[in-house]
Motif scaffolding. Structure first.
Motif, mmCIF file in Angstrom:
data_model
loop_
_atom_site.group_PDB
_atom_site.id
_atom_site.type_symbol
_atom_site.label_atom_id
_atom_site.label_comp_id
_atom_site.label_asym_id
_atom_site.label_seq_id
_atom_site.Cartn_x
_atom_site.Cartn_y
_atom_site.Cartn_z
ATOM 1 N N ALA A 1 56.115 64.372 -61.064
ATOM 2 C CA ALA A 1 54.658 64.454 -61.380
ATOM 3 C C ALA A 1 53.845 64.584 -60.396
ATOM 4 O O ALA A 1 52.849 63.966 -60.074
ATOM 5 N N GLY A 2 54.291 65.546 -59.296
ATOM 6 C CA GLY A 2 53.350 65.738 -58.126
ATOM 7 C C GLY A 2 52.373 67.013 -58.307
ATOM 8 O O GLY A 2 52.146 67.381 -59.461
ATOM 9 N N PRO A 3 52.145 67.475 -57.251
ATOM 10 C CA PRO A 3 52.287 67.213 -55.877
ATOM 11 C C PRO A 3 51.563 66.017 -55.319
ATOM 12 O O PRO A 3 50.355 65.807 -55.909
ATOM 13 N N ILE A 4 51.929 65.575 -54.093
ATOM 14 C CA ILE A 4 51.199 64.619 -53.383
ATOM 15 C C ILE A 4 51.119 65.003 -52.043
ATOM 16 O O ILE A 4 51.707 66.053 -51.572
ATOM 17 N N ALA A 5 50.171 64.660 -51.011
ATOM 18 C CA ALA A 5 50.171 64.900 -49.796
ATOM 19 C C ALA A 5 49.877 63.803 -48.901
ATOM 20 O O ALA A 5 49.639 62.562 -49.337
ATOM 21 N N ALA A 6 49.648 63.843 -47.611
ATOM 22 C CA ALA A 6 49.508 62.788 -46.604
ATOM 23 C C ALA A 6 48.942 63.227 -45.331
ATOM 24 O O ALA A 6 49.236 64.237 -44.787
ATOM 25 N N VAL A 7 47.936 62.619 -44.867
ATOM 26 C CA VAL A 7 47.410 62.724 -43.385
ATOM 27 C C VAL A 7 47.253 61.543 -42.679
ATOM 28 O O VAL A 7 47.493 60.464 -43.494
ATOM 29 N N ARG A 8 47.403 61.484 -41.492
ATOM 30 C CA ARG A 8 47.004 60.526 -40.445
ATOM 31 C C ARG A 8 45.402 60.366 -40.339
ATOM 32 O O ARG A 8 45.023 61.378 -40.109
#
Length: 699
Positions: free
Chosen positions: A144-151
């Motif tokens: 059930a994505g997508p997801i993402a990530a950042v700092r």
């Protein structure tokens, strides 16, 4: 055919490429940001396991060749045991993607992220998280994505996306934010005592910035994705569901309303046993199905209690904290200790102080690091009433230790003002919700008990969330049952003035800003309440450190004298340490640190070193050793590395024709310094001392 898509993130280009490497995996991508490159693969078998949980494993591995270096260990290769950084990053990848697999999916699934190149500027962790989502999203695995990530970092009041490694020390906010198109799903990181409002702004600043990465993955799936495999949960046997509910609903509810975990868990177990007995042998082969139905029933009852009846298992208000007791100084020989009990969660914090030689040496892709602060979290099986084999620290242990470390390190004194290596150990003695936050509290009290001049006390609290339809309830200081049945596990640590660490995992598909603000404010109130109980037990750090802790004495010597203190092959410094029972460290700048367990031993070592590095003074008297005899006099060593000449005319108060008639090599000789020339040559006299003695005798 391979394809690469690019997007600007934080002022730099991030690319995601598929179809070039690891093509036999279910899904694989190469993510690049600057010159940092991470390969992420996912493989999911087509055979289902007979288990009651998702069989997902996530591995993150840093290859030292990625930084152009050879491993520094004996084998000169990456060893099998993952480093702490690798374990923590694997957890970062796992936590936001795990809830996105469909319930009941039981195919063995493995995600592997491998760092192939590291530019010393862009950390691979967020690349690995984005890559894991992309690899699963383009594969045939239901997701059930997508997801993402950042700092997100904040430097001089300005929020930045993916700040370079060299700027991390300047950040007063440094967090990783993962999210979907609609909301935040995970937050992890530390802060230098910042407000809840600033933290909220940073989180949603990161959420906005990651949206292009989510779009990028959607485009990649459109062009290179494969059809998702068919998956549907087997239809439940309505008759069995009804029968289990009729047998278990009432007694399960009664059991779950028992306030004490130590009584509640056995009562729930008795309900399950009674259900199996009532069903009889006909359902023996469907035991796993019945267990699943009972677990679903338990979760539904717990949620209904909160959402429909406004009550909690132990009868507390939604914002109420369990009873707290704090005991300090309970271990007489440790350097600091504290026992923190909150409800049925109890943690023992223990402090040990050491010298610079006790610092932890860690090999990373950025090079070797020395860490003067360590916090180790232990979760023995008896803390939850289990009997299991005791092994090394689990991923969970390392993760909880990492969170507690971030919470506490912000309030430690600067190394320049408190030059000790600090080790804290958290021993979880009982657990019923948030032992990691109990660790923060107990270890802070242990620091204060040990006389560490911390900047301010710090405490932690675990928050929960139960949401259904238009009804959302935020719970303070959650129990284990509430964590299991809820939709969020949210841990916040900080001082009365602000946050120092946060960890948030959302089990639903996103968290809105207004709910986050509400949860943060409720967490702040709970944290302040807990801090009040802590300072009642110990208002401030003790004025002195433990008498059993080492004392650190520091002096500075001229760098040219370092060689003399160390001696040939370390002979001199080893002799000093052996004679005085101390540890002596010398920095290239000439700073000497003496660690001793008594003031007398420290002073003895200090005196020996001062004798070695002291410069001779005109008129001073020394007892030296004759090291060489010549026709014109004798050379006498008056201090390590320093010789002077006693001319033949200065050997005696009479005429001397042969030096060896007066002294021999190796003999002790008391001398007086007559002169130190510009060239450093030293003139000594034994005769002057004899004449002074004669003068005193005549008087």
């Amino acid at each position: 055919m391979d394809r690469m898509l690019k997007e600007e993130i934080g002022g730099k280009i991030m690319s995601i490429q598929t179809g070039k490497m690891a093509k036999q995996a279910s899904g694989s991508v190469v993510v690049q940001y600057g010159d940092t490159i991470v390969l992420v693969t996912v493989v999911s078998t087509h055979e289902e396991r007979t288990s009651d949980f998702l069989p997902l494993t996530v591995e993150y591995q840093e290859k030292v060749y990625a930084a152009g270096r050879i491993p520094g260990n004996y084998f000169r290769r990456e060893i099998g045991r993952p480093s702490e950084k690798e374990t923590l990053t694997a957890r970062l990848i796992d936590r936001p993607i795990r809830p996105l697999f469909p319930k009941g999916y039981r195919c063995e699934t493995q995600v592997i992220a491998t760092v192939l190149s590291m530019d010393q500027e862009n950390d691979p962790d967020t690349l690995a998280m984005v890559g894991a989502s992309a690899a699963i999203h383009i594969s045939d695995i239901p997701f059930a994505g997508p997801i993402a990530a950042v700092r997100v970092g904040r430097i001089d009041g300005e929020l930045r996306i993916n700040p370079p490694l060299q700027d991390w020390d300047r950040c007063d906010i440094n967090i990783i934010v993962a999210g979907s198109k609609t909301g935040v799903v995970m937050v992890e990181g530390g802060c230098n005592v910042v407000s809840e409002a600033d933290m909220t702004e940073a989180i949603f600043f990161g959420h906005r910035a990651m949206q292009p990465l989510i779009e990028l993955q959607a485009k990649l799936r459109e062009s290179h994705g494969v059809p998702k495999r068919a998956f549907a949960l087997p239809a439940k046997d309505a008759e069995l569901v009804a029968r289990v509910e009729s047998l278990a609903a009432a007694p399960m509810r009664a059991a779950l309303l028992i306030p004490e975990k130590i009584r509640r868990y056995p009562a729930v177990r008795e309900v399950k046993i009674a259900v199996f007995e009532a069903l009889g042998e006909d359902f023996a082969e469907r035991r796993e199905e019945v267990v699943g139905l009972l677990d679903d029933l338990r979760r539904r009852i717990l949620r209904d209690l909160i959402l429909k009846e406004d009550r909690r298992v132990d009868g507390r208000r939604f914002d109420e904290i369990r009873p707290i007791t704090c005991d300090v100084g309970i271990l007489p020989r440790t350097h600091g200790s504290a026992l923190f009990t909150r409800g049925e969660t109890q943690v023992l914090g223990v402090l040990t102080l050491g010298s610079g030689q006790d610092e932890q040496r860690v090999e990373t892709l950025s090079g070797e690091e020395m860490r003067p602060f360590m916090l180790h979290y232990n979760f023995p099986p008896y803390s939850v009433g289990e009997a299991k084999r005791i092994a090394g620290p689990s991923r969970r242990d390392i993760g909880h230790g990492g969170l507690s470390t971030r919470a506490i390190e912000k309030i430690l004194p600067a190394k320049e003002s408190f030059d000790y290596t600090i080790r804290l150990v958290s021993e979880v003695l009982e657990s019923n919700g948030s032992s990691s936050m109990g660790t923060v509290c107990s270890c802070c009290l242990a620091l204060m008990d040990g006389g560490i001049p911390i900047k301010a006390p710090v405490a932690g609290i675990a928050m929960g969330l139960v949401s259904e339809g238009d009804r959302t309830v935020v719970l303070s200081d959650i129990l284990g049952d509430e964590d299991h049945a809820g939709d969020m596990d949210f841990k916040v640590a900080g001082t009365t003035d602000g946050i120092t660490a946060m960890q948030m995992d959302i089990k639903i598909h996103g968290l809105s800003r207004d709910i986050l603000e509400r949860a943060l404010e409720q967490a702040r109130q709970g944290r302040v309440f807990i801090l009040g109980r802590m300072v009642e037990a110990l208002p401030a750090p003790r004025k002195e450190i433990s008498p059993y802790a080492p004392t650190i004495t520091t002096l500075s010597i001229h760098p040219d004298k370092i060689r003399e203190v160390i001696g040939p092959g370390g002979k001199v410094i080893r002799a000093i340490q052996s004679e005085t029972n101390t540890t002596v460290e010398i920095e290239d700048s000439g700073v000497v640190k003496i660690a001793a367990f008594s003031k007398q031993e420290a002073e003895q070592a200090l005196k020996l070193i001062q004798q070695i590095v002291a410069d001779p003074e005109v008129g001073a008297i020394y007892e030296g050793t004759v090291v060489k005899i010549t026709d014109f006099g004798a050379f006498v060593n008056i201090m390590p590395g320093t010789d002077g000449l006693v001319h033949i005319s200065q050997l005696a108060n009479r005429r001397v024709t042969k030096v060896s008639d007066v002294v021999k090599e190796g003999e002790k000789l008391k001398v007086k310094v007559l002169e130190i020339g510009r060239d450093g040559k030293i003139r000594l006299s034994h005769k002057a001392l004899l004449e002074e003695d004669d003068g005193r005798t005549q008087r």
